[in-house]
Structure formats: structure tokens, C-alpha cells
Design a protein around this motif. Structure first.
Motif, PDB file in Angstrom:
ATOM      1  N   MET A  78       0.819  -0.973   0.015  1.00 23.09           N
ATOM      2  CA  MET A  78       0.007   0.386  -0.362  1.00 23.09           C
ATOM      3  C   MET A  78       0.746   0.757  -0.355  1.00 23.09           C
ATOM      4  O   MET A  78       0.767   2.442  -0.780  1.00 23.09           O
ATOM      5  N   MET A  79       1.993   1.561   0.411  1.00 27.33           N
ATOM      6  CA  MET A  79       2.932   2.326   0.532  1.00 27.33           C
ATOM      7  C   MET A  79       3.935   2.426  -0.222  1.00 27.33           C
ATOM      8  O   MET A  79       3.875   3.820  -0.243  1.00 27.33           O
ATOM      9  N   MET A  80       4.164   1.643  -0.853  1.00 25.37           N
ATOM     10  CA  MET A  80       5.316   2.349  -1.615  1.00 25.37           C
ATOM     11  C   MET A  80       5.138   2.776  -2.535  1.00 25.37           C
ATOM     12  O   MET A  80       5.986   3.545  -3.436  1.00 25.37           O
ATOM     13  N   PRO A  81       3.823   2.235  -3.234  1.00 29.69           N
ATOM     14  CA  PRO A  81       3.619   3.171  -5.097  1.00 29.69           C
ATOM     15  C   PRO A  81       3.599   4.722  -4.520  1.00 29.69           C
ATOM     16  O   PRO A  81       4.166   5.964  -5.420  1.00 29.69           O
ATOM     17  N   GLY A  82       2.879   5.759  -3.544  1.00 37.82           N
ATOM     18  CA  GLY A  82       3.482   7.057  -2.936  1.00 37.82           C
ATOM     19  C   GLY A  82       4.949   6.907  -3.047  1.00 37.82           C
ATOM     20  O   GLY A  82       5.433   8.441  -2.604  1.00 37.82           O
ATOM     21  N   ALA A  83       5.326   6.131  -2.261  1.00 39.46           N
ATOM     22  CA  ALA A  83       6.885   6.232  -1.563  1.00 39.46           C
ATOM     23  C   ALA A  83       7.940   6.342  -2.661  1.00 39.46           C
ATOM     24  O   ALA A  83       9.095   6.842  -2.244  1.00 39.46           O
ATOM     25  N   PHE A  84       7.601   5.531  -3.831  1.00 40.34           N
ATOM     26  CA  PHE A  84       8.752   5.600  -4.839  1.00 40.34           C
ATOM     27  C   PHE A  84       8.991   7.579  -5.624  1.00 40.34           C
ATOM     28  O   PHE A  84      10.178   6.928  -6.021  1.00 40.34           O
ATOM     29  N   ARG A  85       8.138   8.302  -5.389  1.00 43.09           N
ATOM     30  CA  ARG A  85       8.605   9.798  -5.484  1.00 43.09           C
ATOM     31  C   ARG A  85       9.482  10.608  -4.368  1.00 43.09           C
ATOM     32  O   ARG A  85      10.076  11.183  -5.232  1.00 43.09           O
ATOM     33  N   HIS A  86       9.755   9.853  -3.488  1.00 43.81           N
ATOM     34  CA  HIS A  86      10.842  10.096  -2.443  1.00 43.81           C
ATOM     35  C   HIS A  86      11.691   9.575  -2.009  1.00 43.81           C
ATOM     36  O   HIS A  86      12.803   9.465  -1.553  1.00 43.81           O
ATOM     37  N   LEU A  87      12.233   8.261  -2.797  1.00 42.47           N
ATOM     38  CA  LEU A  87      13.263   7.481  -2.528  1.00 42.47           C
ATOM     39  C   LEU A  87      14.355   8.104  -3.322  1.00 42.47           C
ATOM     40  O   LEU A  87      13.967   8.505  -3.942  1.00 42.47           O
ATOM     41  N   PRO A  88      15.575   7.543  -2.372  1.00 44.92           N
ATOM     42  CA  PRO A  88      16.796   8.306  -2.483  1.00 44.92           C
ATOM     43  C   PRO A  88      17.532   7.825  -4.069  1.00 44.92           C
ATOM     44  O   PRO A  88      16.888   6.869  -4.224  1.00 44.92           O
ATOM     45  N   SER A  89      17.738   8.637  -4.977  1.00 48.39           N
ATOM     46  CA  SER A  89      18.426   8.317  -6.277  1.00 48.39           C
ATOM     47  C   SER A  89      19.587   8.353  -6.483  1.00 48.39           C
ATOM     48  O   SER A  89      20.087   8.301  -7.573  1.00 48.39           O
ATOM     49  N   GLN A  90      19.791   9.128  -5.174  1.00 47.15           N
ATOM     50  CA  GLN A  90      21.889   9.447  -5.559  1.00 47.15           C
ATOM     51  C   GLN A  90      23.285   8.784  -4.409  1.00 47.15           C
ATOM     52  O   GLN A  90      22.043   8.766  -3.669  1.00 47.15           O
ATOM     53  N   GLY A  91      23.693   8.702  -5.320  1.00 46.00           N
ATOM     54  CA  GLY A  91      24.308   8.475  -3.422  1.00 46.00           C
ATOM     55  C   GLY A  91      24.534   9.553  -2.232  1.00 46.00           C
ATOM     56  O   GLY A  91      24.682  10.908  -3.119  1.00 46.00           O
ATOM     57  N   THR A  92      24.941   9.511  -1.434  1.00 39.93           N
ATOM     58  CA  THR A  92      25.731  10.437  -0.723  1.00 39.93           C
ATOM     59  C   THR A  92      27.160  10.211  -0.238  1.00 39.93           C
ATOM     60  O   THR A  92      27.154   9.666   0.441  1.00 39.93           O
ATOM     61  N   GLY A  93      27.792  11.518  -0.184  1.00 35.03           N
ATOM     62  CA  GLY A  93      29.267  10.941  -0.218  1.00 35.03           C
ATOM     63  C   GLY A  93      29.874   9.812  -0.533  1.00 35.03           C
ATOM     64  O   GLY A  93      30.395  10.030  -1.430  1.00 35.03           O
ATOM     65  N   THR A  94      30.643   9.224   0.946  1.00 35.21           N
ATOM     66  CA  THR A  94      31.464   8.000   0.641  1.00 35.21           C
ATOM     67  C   THR A  94      29.920   6.309   0.182  1.00 35.21           C
ATOM     68  O   THR A  94      30.557   5.626  -0.409  1.00 35.21           O
ATOM     69  N   LEU A  95      28.783   7.118  -0.213  1.00 31.26           N
ATOM     70  CA  LEU A  95      28.015   5.429  -0.340  1.00 31.26           C
ATOM     71  C   LEU A  95      27.714   5.928  -1.734  1.00 31.26           C
ATOM     72  O   LEU A  95      27.093   6.867  -2.404  1.00 31.26           O
ATOM     73  N   SER A  96      26.960   5.099  -2.272  1.00 35.00           N
ATOM     74  CA  SER A  96      26.826   4.595  -3.941  1.00 35.00           C
ATOM     75  C   SER A  96      25.310   5.078  -4.045  1.00 35.00           C
ATOM     76  O   SER A  96      24.820   4.771  -2.565  1.00 35.00           O
ATOM     77  N   ALA A  97      24.758   4.936  -4.922  1.00 35.68           N
ATOM     78  CA  ALA A  97      23.349   4.933  -4.916  1.00 35.68           C
ATOM     79  C   ALA A  97      22.727   4.051  -5.019  1.00 35.68           C
ATOM     80  O   ALA A  97      21.051   4.185  -3.263  1.00 35.68           O
ATOM     81  N   THR A  98      22.797   2.510  -4.491  1.00 34.60           N
ATOM     82  CA  THR A  98      22.099   1.839  -4.461  1.00 34.60           C
ATOM     83  C   THR A  98      22.510   1.545  -3.180  1.00 34.60           C
ATOM     84  O   THR A  98      21.327   1.192  -2.203  1.00 34.60           O
ATOM     85  N   ALA A  99      23.654   1.672  -2.338  1.00 36.10           N
ATOM     86  CA  ALA A  99      23.571   1.691  -1.424  1.00 36.10           C
ATOM     87  C   ALA A  99      22.578   2.679  -0.230  1.00 36.10           C
ATOM     88  O   ALA A  99      22.234   2.184   0.624  1.00 36.10           O
ATOM     89  N   ASN A 100      22.850   3.577  -0.584  1.00 39.24           N
ATOM     90  CA  ASN A 100      21.531   4.292  -0.094  1.00 39.24           C
ATOM     91  C   ASN A 100      20.031   4.364   0.000  1.00 39.24           C
ATOM     92  O   ASN A 100      19.429   4.421   0.656  1.00 39.24           O
ATOM     93  N   LEU A 101      20.115   3.693  -0.981  1.00 39.99           N
ATOM     94  CA  LEU A 101      19.091   3.332  -1.227  1.00 39.99           C
ATOM     95  C   LEU A 101      18.186   1.731  -0.761  1.00 39.99           C
ATOM     96  O   LEU A 101      17.235   2.468   0.200  1.00 39.99           O
ATOM     97  N   LEU A 102      19.073   1.218  -0.972  1.00 33.38           N
ATOM     98  CA  LEU A 102      18.857  -0.109   0.840  1.00 33.38           C
ATOM     99  C   LEU A 102      18.499   0.471   2.134  1.00 33.38           C
ATOM    100  O   LEU A 102      17.394   0.294   2.720  1.00 33.38           O
ATOM    101  N   GLY A 103      20.019   1.413   2.092  1.00 35.28           N
ATOM    102  CA  GLY A 103      19.784   1.521   3.498  1.00 35.28           C
ATOM    103  C   GLY A 103      18.286   2.217   3.747  1.00 35.28           C
ATOM    104  O   GLY A 103      17.921   2.035   5.134  1.00 35.28           O
TER     105      GLY A 103
END
Length: 252
Positions: A83-108
Motif C-alpha cells: 500500500m505504501m510503496m506506490p506513494g514512496a517511490f516519488r521520494h526514494l533517494p536516487s543518488q549517492g551521498t558522500g562515500t555511499l553509492s546510490a545503491t547503498a543509499n537506496l537500500l539503507g
């Protein structure tokens, strides 16, 4: 292009493997729900298209649908993610931050976000068993058997839509900061989304925890509140609708 489409495109561009996995996981949660979510029940037999929902069924004592509390918690959790993920996709991080890759940022971010809904699912399961024991919830259909109980939940959900807490939590839920860790961001995002939609999620006890019509309706409501540029008019309209429904339940 809708805000959800834009969010999905950005997520897939920044973290294609992790993003694709989350989309597939969301679809899997929906498929699991349509298959009965591990309860062994036919979801269509537990769904009522009309409004207000049927409240003339006698309460059924005993454990809800005769499944374990762990299985019921898992059912709630996967349903909340669906129920919640359709609205959350708009706000999930899509880029890395600092030493974290985009994948690590998204999964964390997502793991922390999903953890918030797991906590809610534990609470919702406990409430469900208590309501069945109190003869307020049908043990098999999992919807309200008491008009006053239904009206109370609808009224509370409606009034909450007008509160400052609702407005603040929804605004914070829409704005994800980039200067914190993905765990902090995911936790904060999940908590604010939970605070903004908690009374609406309790309406599942009114129309049926596994009532596909109510699940679809509430999914659309919480998604629109997250993705609309100015959700206030929609939130107010939702509040008015809930209050009108609270009255309709009592007079029907």
C-alpha cells in the motif's frame, strides 16, 4: 509523466539493480495479498464493494482466520509495503551521498523505512486480536461488526485530517533531507508517513483488513497525499468524506 513515473525513472537511473528489485518486491507484495497473504482465504470472499461495509455479521470469536500471530504480522507487513510503496517511490533517494553509492543509499533508506512498517504491523496484529476478543471485529471476515465502533474510527480519521500534526508530518514526509545517513532518512521518512496515515490505516478495521476495495481506496488516498504538489485540499476533502461516512454508518 506522473510524479510516481518520475520517481521510478530517477530511482532506476541512479540504482538500476536495487531499484528494479524494490519494484519487483512491491509487485510481489501485491501478488501475495491477492493470493490470500498466507491466510488460506479467498480474498474476494472477504471483500465488500459497497459502502458502508456490512456490519450485520455476528462477531466470530477465536483467533483471526486461525493463523499464527507471526503469520498475521507478516500479512500486515507485506500489505503495508504494497500500500505504501506506490506513494514512496516519488521520494526514494536516487543518488549517492558522500562515500555511499546510490545503491547503498537506496537500500539503507528502504530497509529503515520498511522497519517502521514492520513495527506498525506488530501493533496492528495485537489490536486485531484484541478487537476480535472484544467482539468488535469479525474473526473470519476481519471487518467491523459494530456500527458505533466503525463510526468512531471514521470520525477520528476525519478529524485528524484537519490537525496541525497531520499537516506537519505529511509535509516532512514529502521533503527528504540529503545531509543525513540513509538509515536516519529512512527512519524519519517512515515515521512521518506513519504519523500522517495512522488513523487512515485503522480504517482497515472498518471495511475489512483484507477487503480489496478498501485496500485499493486507502492505497490511492495515501499515495495522492504524498505526490500531490499541494495535498491540503485533498486531505481536507478526505476528512470531510470520513466524517460524512461516520454519520452514514450510524443512520443506515
Amino acid at each position: 509523466m506522473t510524479p510516481i513515473d518520475l520517481g521510478v525513472r530517477q530511482m532506476l537511473r541512479g540504482a538500476p539493480m536495487a531499484g528494479s528489485g524494490l519494484i519487483l518486491l512491491t509487485l510481489a507484495c501485491w501478488a501475495f495479498f491477492f493470493a490470500g497473504a498466507g491466510t488460506g482465504m479467498d480474498i474476494w470472499r472477504m471483500s465488500v464493494p459497497g459502502f458502508p461495509p456490512a456490519t450485520n455479521h455476528g462477531a466470530m470469536m477465536g483467533s483471526p482466520v486461525s493463523v499464527s500471530a507471526m503469520s498475521m504480522t507478516f500479512m500486515w507487513w507485506t500489505m503495508m509495503l504494497a500500500m505504501m510503496m506506490p506513494g514512496a517511490f516519488r521520494h526514494l533517494p536516487s543518488q549517492g551521498t558522500g562515500t555511499l553509492s546510490a545503491t547503498a543509499n537506496l537500500l539503507g533508506f528502504w530497509i529503515s523505512y520498511a522497519g517502521i512498517w514492520l513495527g506498525f504491523s506488530v501493533l496492528a496484529t495485537a489490536i486485531q486480536y484484541l478487537l476480535v476478543d472484544a467482539s468488535l471485529l469479525h474473526g473470519m471476515k476481519m471487518w467491523s461488526t459494530n456500527s458505533w465502533f466503525s463510526s468512531t474510527l471514521l470520525a477520528l480519521a476525519g478529524l485528524y485530517q484537519f490537525t496541525g500534526l497531520k499537516a506537519r508530518s505529511l509535509a516532512t514526509c514529502q521533503a527528504v533531507p540529503s545531509d543525513r545517513s540513509p538509515v536516519q532518512n529512512g527512519t524519519a521518512y517512515g515515521l512521518n508517513c506513519l504519523i500522517s496515515s495512522f488513523p487512515l490505516m485503522l480504517l482497515l478495521f472498518v471495511g475489512g483488513v483484507m477487503n480489496i476495495y478498501w485496500v485499493a481506496l486507502l492505497t490511492a488516498v495515501v499515495a495522492l497525499e504524498k505526490i500531490l504538489p499541494n495535498p491540503k485540499p485533498f486531505s481536507i476533502a478526505t476528512g470531510v468524506a470520513c466524517l460524512c461516512a461516520a454519520v452514514a454508518v450510524l443512520i443506515n
